[in-house]
Design an enzyme around this catalytic site. Sequence first.
Site, PDB file in Angstrom:
ATOM      1  N   LYS A   1       0.837  -1.202   0.000  1.00 22.33           N
ATOM      2  CA  LYS A   1       0.000   0.000   0.000  1.00 22.33           C
ATOM      3  C   LYS A   1       0.874   1.255   0.000  1.00 22.33           C
ATOM      4  O   LYS A   1       0.690   2.158  -0.792  1.00 22.33           O
ATOM      5  CB  LYS A   1      -0.917  -0.034   1.225  1.00 22.33           C
TER       6      LYS A   1
ATOM      7  N   LYS B   1       9.672  -1.090  14.625  1.00 20.07           N
ATOM      8  CA  LYS B   1      10.199  -0.691  13.310  1.00 20.07           C
ATOM      9  C   LYS B   1      11.208   0.434  13.472  1.00 20.07           C
ATOM     10  O   LYS B   1      12.281   0.438  12.860  1.00 20.07           O
ATOM     11  CB  LYS B   1       9.069  -0.144  12.419  1.00 20.07           C
TER      12      LYS B   1
ATOM     13  N   GLU C   1      -4.387  -7.249  15.487  1.00 24.11           N
ATOM     14  CA  GLU C   1      -3.903  -5.927  15.099  1.00 24.11           C
ATOM     15  C   GLU C   1      -5.037  -4.902  15.197  1.00 24.11           C
ATOM     16  O   GLU C   1      -4.797  -3.714  15.406  1.00 24.11           O
ATOM     17  CB  GLU C   1      -3.314  -5.949  13.679  1.00 24.11           C
TER      18      GLU C   1
ATOM     19  N   GLU D   1      10.594  -4.673   4.493  1.00 28.51           N
ATOM     20  CA  GLU D   1      10.701  -6.084   4.105  1.00 28.51           C
ATOM     21  C   GLU D   1      10.342  -6.281   2.635  1.00 28.51           C
ATOM     22  O   GLU D   1      11.039  -6.971   1.879  1.00 28.51           O
ATOM     23  CB  GLU D   1       9.760  -6.947   4.956  1.00 28.51           C
TER      24      GLU D   1
ATOM     25  N   GLY E   1      -4.808  -1.905   5.483  1.00 27.17           N
ATOM     26  CA  GLY E   1      -3.958  -3.006   5.025  1.00 27.17           C
ATOM     27  C   GLY E   1      -4.575  -4.374   5.268  1.00 27.17           C
ATOM     28  O   GLY E   1      -4.678  -5.200   4.353  1.00 27.17           O
ATOM     29  N   ARG E   2      -5.035  -4.630   6.502  1.00 27.13           N
ATOM     30  CA  ARG E   2      -5.556  -5.974   6.796  1.00 27.13           C
ATOM     31  C   ARG E   2      -6.974  -6.176   6.276  1.00 27.13           C
ATOM     32  O   ARG E   2      -7.567  -7.232   6.484  1.00 27.13           O
ATOM     33  CB  ARG E   2      -5.456  -6.261   8.292  1.00 27.13           C
TER      34      ARG E   2
ATOM     35  N   HIS F   1      -3.689 -33.303  17.831  1.00 26.67           N
ATOM     36  CA  HIS F   1      -2.512 -34.064  18.251  1.00 26.67           C
ATOM     37  C   HIS F   1      -1.420 -33.146  18.782  1.00 26.67           C
ATOM     38  O   HIS F   1      -0.265 -33.556  18.894  1.00 26.67           O
ATOM     39  CB  HIS F   1      -1.992 -34.908  17.080  1.00 26.67           C
TER      40      HIS F   1
HETATM   41  C1  G6Q Z   1      -2.384  -3.900   8.213  1.00 19.47           C
HETATM   42  C2  G6Q Z   1      -1.144  -3.236   8.494  1.00 19.47           C
HETATM   43  C3  G6Q Z   1       0.068  -3.937   7.971  1.00 19.47           C
HETATM   44  C4  G6Q Z   1       0.381  -3.659   6.515  1.00 19.47           C
HETATM   45  C5  G6Q Z   1       1.825  -4.087   6.254  1.00 19.47           C
HETATM   46  C6  G6Q Z   1       2.233  -3.896   4.835  1.00 19.47           C
HETATM   47  O1  G6Q Z   1      -3.462  -3.469   8.493  1.00 19.47           O
HETATM   48  O2  G6Q Z   1      -1.235  -1.920   8.115  1.00 19.47           O
HETATM   49  O3  G6Q Z   1       0.044  -5.328   8.172  1.00 19.47           O
HETATM   50  O4  G6Q Z   1      -0.512  -4.300   5.678  1.00 19.47           O
HETATM   51  O5  G6Q Z   1       2.675  -3.380   7.107  1.00 19.47           O
HETATM   52  O6  G6Q Z   1       2.139  -2.547   4.483  1.00 19.47           O
HETATM   53  P1  G6Q Z   1       2.279  -2.097   2.997  1.00 19.47           P
HETATM   54  O7  G6Q Z   1       1.167  -2.711   2.213  1.00 19.47           O
HETATM   55  O8  G6Q Z   1       2.233  -0.617   3.007  1.00 19.47           O
HETATM   56  O9  G6Q Z   1       3.608  -2.623   2.503  1.00 19.47           O
END
Ligand code: G6Q
Length: 557
Positions: free
Chosen positions: A211, A522, A357, A217, A271-272, A388
Amino acid sequence: MADVREGQAWQALEKQSLLVRAELAKGYALRRWFSEDPGRFERMHLRLGELLFDPSKQLVTPEVSRLLNALAEERGLAPAMAAMVKGEPINLTEGRAVLHTALRDLSGGPRRVGGQDVMPDVRAVLAQMREFVTALRSGAWRGATDLPIRDVVNLGIGGSDLGPAMATAALQPYWQAGLRVHYVSNVDGAHLHGTLADLQPETTLFIVASKTFTTQETLANAHSARAWLVGALGQGAVARHFAALSTNAKAVSDFGIDLRQMFAFWDWVGGRYSLWSAIGLSVACAIGMDAFEDLLRGAHEADRHALEAPIAANIPAQMALIGAWNRNFLGLQSLAVLPYDQSLHRLPAYLQQADMESNGKTTTQSGDRTQWPTGPIVFGEPGTNGQHAFYQLLHQGSDVVPADFILVAHSAWATALNHPIGDHHELLLANGLAQTEALLRGKTADEVAHELQQAGIVGDAAKALVPHKIFTGDRPTTTLLMGRLTPHALGRLIAIYEHKIFFQGILWNICSFDQWGVELGKQLAKAIGPELRGETSGDHDASTAGLIAEVRRRRNA
Ligand code: G6Q
């Protein structure tokens, strides 16, 4: 009401919890409730399409149910849902609307953010996705050496990975033969290189899902992936082998991705909650655009239900209320998510993020500290593997762990392959149903003694064994029984969980749509990176400083 405990319904529930605890103290309360009330299942279960939701094995009496519905009223669940779908800026700490429900609204009507209809843009991106996915899957989209794409690698993390990875795995019977979709999220180079070891640059497409397009990462993985590709095919190949899913066109373009292969979304998509946006492109590559739109339709069905069904008949609201009952009034801290379907093996991880989250917070909407428990600790594994592993604790541990059992009546594989694969599916379902029954009913000391006697174990030997073989029962579960694991059914299920989480945020008066708690780590990692390379030194506690020094010593040895 900023302090949720001040409401009448909340206070009445606190009183009820004493009565229920007294019932529990007598032992085997659920057995009694079921035998005294034969209509319990009939009265309590709800349906949405093929989904059956059965909370009757929860530690809820009719009076508790009534008060929970009053709590929904008191906390304003229904108006909160209406405000969300209207596009109001309910993500207060980030000043944003929360409109993932618009992404799955294919009805053609307008959905507004700040007065502006966002649907023309939503539809344009869906059309762009369809064109790309169709070209890719038909082989019309060619790589730099004129070969069709055989492997798609999604590079993303968190919300840009967990949802698409979960949905892709869940819908494996819908995959196109000869096209594989992989997910790489971890900055550990082993994840990327382990995935690429099997792939050919000529037939690989990378989808950089981010996003913000600034996530450390994902960008590290994207740069390494680009180097791998360019090393084999040259700089000119990037245009045919990279696509981006992002809100940040400038960063995408700076990275070198052709903006014609950028699929946009917007800041009102969290994001989520972004599986339903362009972030779903990798899913669409795997299952096709028609199936992806079925996923959206399933979620839309749940959106309408969450918005329109009265609270007593509203599945996500009931899930939220019962979860709050367990958390706030019975003091239960966790939630196990137990899908009895191997295809749903990523669902617990996905729901961990969606729930923890969103609701793992201790600050109210008005900035005070919550004086009440909020989001539970979520964990899980697919049945029967969990049985198990950790079910021992679920049955006899000192903590009572509420659990969601997700069962699917028909095996997706049996449908896809047109044969029943032996009796695997009956075994799977029998295990799931048996576990919910065992957690409800338990086994009394008398029953254990009788069983031992039948097995010829009597006297001191029996006496010594009985306490170990007792099950107290009264371990609350909800069963979600699906018909088939289709894209539509998956969309419906996921959206129900999303709305449950949203409703719980309202019950607890917290903002479910920010995630400030992920920032500090972070921030500190940014400083520690250069310290590990010996470029800077920092001010740390003795443990962190000692560990940094030790890592440096070992790496320099
Ligand atoms: C979700 C968070 C988080 C996000 C990641 C990736 O609600 O905001 O998990 O999706 O940090 O972020 P980007 O899509 O910006 O790389």
